[in-house]
Enzyme design. Sequence first.
Site, PDB file in Angstrom:
ATOM      1  N   TRP A   7      17.954  62.958   1.278  1.00 57.16           N
ATOM      2  CA  TRP A   7      18.730  63.375   2.465  1.00 57.16           C
ATOM      3  C   TRP A   7      20.183  62.902   2.381  1.00 57.16           C
ATOM      4  O   TRP A   7      21.080  63.587   2.876  1.00 57.16           O
ATOM      5  CB  TRP A   7      18.054  62.899   3.747  1.00 57.16           C
ATOM      6  CG  TRP A   7      18.044  61.411   3.943  1.00 57.16           C
ATOM      7  CD1 TRP A   7      17.117  60.529   3.486  1.00 57.16           C
ATOM      8  CD2 TRP A   7      19.013  60.635   4.646  1.00 57.16           C
ATOM      9  NE1 TRP A   7      17.435  59.246   3.855  1.00 57.16           N
ATOM     10  CE2 TRP A   7      18.601  59.286   4.573  1.00 57.16           C
ATOM     11  CE3 TRP A   7      20.192  60.936   5.332  1.00 57.16           C
ATOM     12  CZ2 TRP A   7      19.342  58.248   5.148  1.00 57.16           C
ATOM     13  CZ3 TRP A   7      20.915  59.911   5.912  1.00 57.16           C
ATOM     14  CH2 TRP A   7      20.488  58.583   5.812  1.00 57.16           C
TER      15      TRP A   7
ATOM     16  N   HIS B 150      24.975  46.513   5.988  1.00 60.44           N
ATOM     17  CA  HIS B 150      23.689  45.851   6.251  1.00 60.44           C
ATOM     18  C   HIS B 150      23.073  45.322   4.961  1.00 60.44           C
ATOM     19  O   HIS B 150      23.102  45.996   3.934  1.00 60.44           O
ATOM     20  CB  HIS B 150      22.684  46.846   6.861  1.00 60.44           C
ATOM     21  CG  HIS B 150      22.846  47.043   8.330  1.00 60.44           C
ATOM     22  ND1 HIS B 150      22.401  48.173   8.976  1.00 60.44           N
ATOM     23  CD2 HIS B 150      23.394  46.252   9.280  1.00 60.44           C
ATOM     24  CE1 HIS B 150      22.672  48.060  10.268  1.00 60.44           C
ATOM     25  NE2 HIS B 150      23.291  46.914  10.478  1.00 60.44           N
TER      26      HIS B 150
ATOM     27  N   ASP C  38      27.045  58.531  13.202  1.00 60.37           N
ATOM     28  CA  ASP C  38      25.695  57.992  13.096  1.00 60.37           C
ATOM     29  C   ASP C  38      24.780  58.720  14.079  1.00 60.37           C
ATOM     30  O   ASP C  38      25.208  59.136  15.150  1.00 60.37           O
ATOM     31  CB  ASP C  38      25.707  56.498  13.418  1.00 60.37           C
ATOM     32  CG  ASP C  38      24.360  55.854  13.142  1.00 60.37           C
ATOM     33  OD1 ASP C  38      24.136  55.458  11.985  1.00 60.37           O
ATOM     34  OD2 ASP C  38      23.522  55.772  14.066  1.00 60.37           O
TER      35      ASP C  38
ATOM     36  N   GLU D 112      24.241  69.450   7.102  1.00 57.89           N
ATOM     37  CA  GLU D 112      25.093  68.697   8.008  1.00 57.89           C
ATOM     38  C   GLU D 112      26.571  68.736   7.634  1.00 57.89           C
ATOM     39  O   GLU D 112      27.327  67.866   8.074  1.00 57.89           O
ATOM     40  CB  GLU D 112      24.668  67.211   8.082  1.00 57.89           C
ATOM     41  CG  GLU D 112      23.279  67.002   8.647  1.00 57.89           C
ATOM     42  CD  GLU D 112      22.979  65.518   8.943  1.00 57.89           C
ATOM     43  OE1 GLU D 112      23.751  64.885   9.672  1.00 57.89           O
ATOM     44  OE2 GLU D 112      21.977  65.023   8.428  1.00 57.89           O
TER      45      GLU D 112
ATOM     46  N   TYR E 297      18.778  52.469   0.316  1.00 56.12           N
ATOM     47  CA  TYR E 297      19.481  51.802  -0.778  1.00 56.12           C
ATOM     48  C   TYR E 297      20.498  52.708  -1.465  1.00 56.12           C
ATOM     49  O   TYR E 297      20.366  53.051  -2.641  1.00 56.12           O
ATOM     50  CB  TYR E 297      18.468  51.207  -1.759  1.00 56.12           C
ATOM     51  CG  TYR E 297      17.707  50.063  -1.116  1.00 56.12           C
ATOM     52  CD1 TYR E 297      18.267  48.796  -1.039  1.00 56.12           C
ATOM     53  CD2 TYR E 297      16.462  50.274  -0.534  1.00 56.12           C
ATOM     54  CE1 TYR E 297      17.609  47.757  -0.413  1.00 56.12           C
ATOM     55  CE2 TYR E 297      15.794  49.234   0.095  1.00 56.12           C
ATOM     56  CZ  TYR E 297      16.375  47.983   0.152  1.00 56.12           C
ATOM     57  OH  TYR E 297      15.721  46.955   0.786  1.00 56.12           O
TER      58      TYR E 297
ATOM     59  N   HIS F  54      29.006  50.766   7.986  1.00 56.17           N
ATOM     60  CA  HIS F  54      28.939  51.103   9.409  1.00 56.17           C
ATOM     61  C   HIS F  54      30.324  50.905  10.023  1.00 56.17           C
ATOM     62  O   HIS F  54      30.981  49.901   9.750  1.00 56.17           O
ATOM     63  CB  HIS F  54      27.916  50.213  10.117  1.00 56.17           C
ATOM     64  CG  HIS F  54      26.548  50.306   9.519  1.00 56.17           C
ATOM     65  ND1 HIS F  54      25.542  51.052  10.084  1.00 56.17           N
ATOM     66  CD2 HIS F  54      26.026  49.776   8.387  1.00 56.17           C
ATOM     67  CE1 HIS F  54      24.462  50.974   9.324  1.00 56.17           C
ATOM     68  NE2 HIS F  54      24.727  50.193   8.286  1.00 56.17           N
TER      69      HIS F  54
ATOM     70  N   LEU G 297      24.840  52.744  -1.029  1.00 56.99           N
ATOM     71  CA  LEU G 297      25.859  51.983  -0.292  1.00 56.99           C
ATOM     72  C   LEU G 297      26.500  52.791   0.837  1.00 56.99           C
ATOM     73  O   LEU G 297      26.984  53.908   0.627  1.00 56.99           O
ATOM     74  CB  LEU G 297      26.960  51.485  -1.238  1.00 56.99           C
ATOM     75  CG  LEU G 297      27.919  50.477  -0.553  1.00 56.99           C
ATOM     76  CD1 LEU G 297      27.235  49.146  -0.289  1.00 56.99           C
ATOM     77  CD2 LEU G 297      29.179  50.287  -1.379  1.00 56.99           C
ATOM     78  N   HIS G 298      26.483  52.215   2.028  1.00 57.37           N
ATOM     79  CA  HIS G 298      27.117  52.840   3.186  1.00 57.37           C
ATOM     80  C   HIS G 298      27.680  51.745   4.081  1.00 57.37           C
ATOM     81  O   HIS G 298      27.192  50.630   4.099  1.00 57.37           O
ATOM     82  CB  HIS G 298      26.131  53.736   3.935  1.00 57.37           C
ATOM     83  CG  HIS G 298      24.871  53.053   4.373  1.00 57.37           C
ATOM     84  ND1 HIS G 298      23.843  52.722   3.496  1.00 57.37           N
ATOM     85  CD2 HIS G 298      24.455  52.615   5.582  1.00 57.37           C
ATOM     86  CE1 HIS G 298      22.867  52.135   4.147  1.00 57.37           C
ATOM     87  NE2 HIS G 298      23.205  52.041   5.432  1.00 57.37           N
TER      88      HIS G 298
END
Lengths: 331, 331
Positions: free
Chosen positions: B159, B251, B189, B169, B257, B262, B259-260
């Site tokens: 996804w 986080h 988000d 999206e 797993y 927030h 990389l992102h």
Amino acid sequence: MDCNTATLSEIEDLLRRFRFKEVLSDDTSSKTIWLLGTIATTNVTSVDDEPPVPGQNAAIVVLERLAFSPQTIAKADCSLDSVLLATGERNDVYAWATGDARVAALKPDVRIALTYPATQKHIDKHRRQQRKWVCETPELYAKVTKPFIDSQPASRIQWVYNILSKQVESEHILFEDPDPERGFVIVPDLKWDATNMDNMYLVAIVHRHDLRSLRDLTNSHLPLLYNLRSKAVVAAQKYGVSSDQLRLYIHYQPSYYHLHVHITNVLLEGKGMLAGRAHLLDSVIDNISNIASDYYQRATIPYVLGSSDELWSHWAAHQNTSSDEPTTIST
Amino acid sequence: MDCNTATLSEIEDLLRRFRFKEVLSDDTSSKTIWLLGTIATTNVTSVDDEPPVPGQNAAIVVLERLAFSPQTIAKADCSLDSVLLATGERNDVYAWATGDARVAALKPDVRIALTYPATQKHIDKHRRQQRKWVCETPELYAKVTKPFIDSQPASRIQWVYNILSKQVESEHILFEDPDPERGFVIVPDLKWDATNMDNMYLVAIVHRHDLRSLRDLTNSHLPLLYNLRSKAVVAAQKYGVSSDQLRLYIHYQPSYYHLHVHITNVLLEGKGMLAGRAHLLDSVIDNISNIASDYYQRATIPYVLGSSDELWSHWAAHQNTSSDEPTTIST
């Protein structure tokens, strides 16, 4: 709750006469909003342009969404027939929507607090304070924060010295290691009711007077930190909270400049445990012992300042006199 | 948010056919409740005693009270005429009540997430769980966490790849830097209603596929992190959120797993921002650039695991087979 019909209609009458003027503040985590308005002399819904006068027609309404009641939902065998959707999206097995929860089992849905007449003090108390991040480099610590800490009168932390010397609250001391270098006392935090272990909140205050904050810690303080960690674990066990259920952390900025460690149940969550304020003791020890002994003298530490914090004006004064350094996130 | 009428009626139809079976858990701080039920084959409101079968008729509904929108309230010149009170009390200038907030300016009041069909994994994830701290040393990362990450099937983050490759999206992408090394996309988000700026919650997902978590970051990734930070600031400014009002964090453990980062309004507070889960991007950059380029390969990182986290069983298995290493706070 005792429901007096006369009281209910009095409050309903006040709410009908409430004329909204301004959002004072809001808190999205507790889902609460503070409104300033007036109470009109009649409940006729007409334009009413009287400005709010503190102590006279001014009123503050606080609206807070209520948590759901698992008991009510289970008892009602909750159906969602009458939810009215406003927005919605689907993706594979997931769907999201927002709407108007017109379902009896989900009511009541709001808590209302009304202050009328509201004084200027009431209004000031509920007005939103500004908040902003600062990125405290070692240079900015030396220029702004350290002079501020140095300027604090000793009388500010006299209450801490009174606890350490057992002039007050000695009956509250749960544990003490009297060693002048590595020692500390553990007391219950004022925010804790001392009965619900899910909320357990203790504070360890070190005996030595020379450590004002995280910025002062080096590898020479590891014996103190190891000692404190291991004995805090034992103290918490007396309350039935085991070592893997504990959150141990140091605030930066702290609310007072004498080193202390917060000892809470991991189930307790709130503003005080947020990243950018709470520094986990295990990470502090690891940073000093394993990464660099001068970690806290070299690190840039970001934190949030509120406009009612004393330090706010010191940062503002610095920013006005120097434009050569970035004090916030640089773009 | 784009509202497709067909999607809305599909979701409304699912909600009408939802038959409540059990409260899985609830959280009074975020005012959220997790319900297990079934989706009945018809929307006739009759007794429907089919038990929930995971992967078939089982459905999870999450209800969360929404924060108030200061903008909507101010714009509507919010009146409180139609609030229906359930309980109330008065004392001097103070009054309190609970009720049903039947006021348009206070809507929408609920966020609904539906998972259908819900698998056993979905159900377990939302059931109330045990929690404990683990202290992940580099050795334990290598023995427990990394093998777990390596074993994740690629389909788990399909996804994410779909978003990055704009197969889904794409209309939600707020910003993209297409560079394969330093690039990323920014999307809202799922937890954000995309209207209340006080709750602003964006996520930046990096284009490269090789960075699974904080543990993988070294000074070779600083160009990516600097680029991401400066462009996230610009993206947030479009929503009226200035750089000193932003909380940027990573986080560990993450929920997936890849990389992102927030990107939230500092006013938004919750579990996701707690020390021990949220690592501020400014501190991450400082740790790598200023303290040690291999900081995240050398650090011991404490975090809280829940019994429904997949990683929990891997730690439990490790702890059963080895008693020679402390995996939690050592006393």
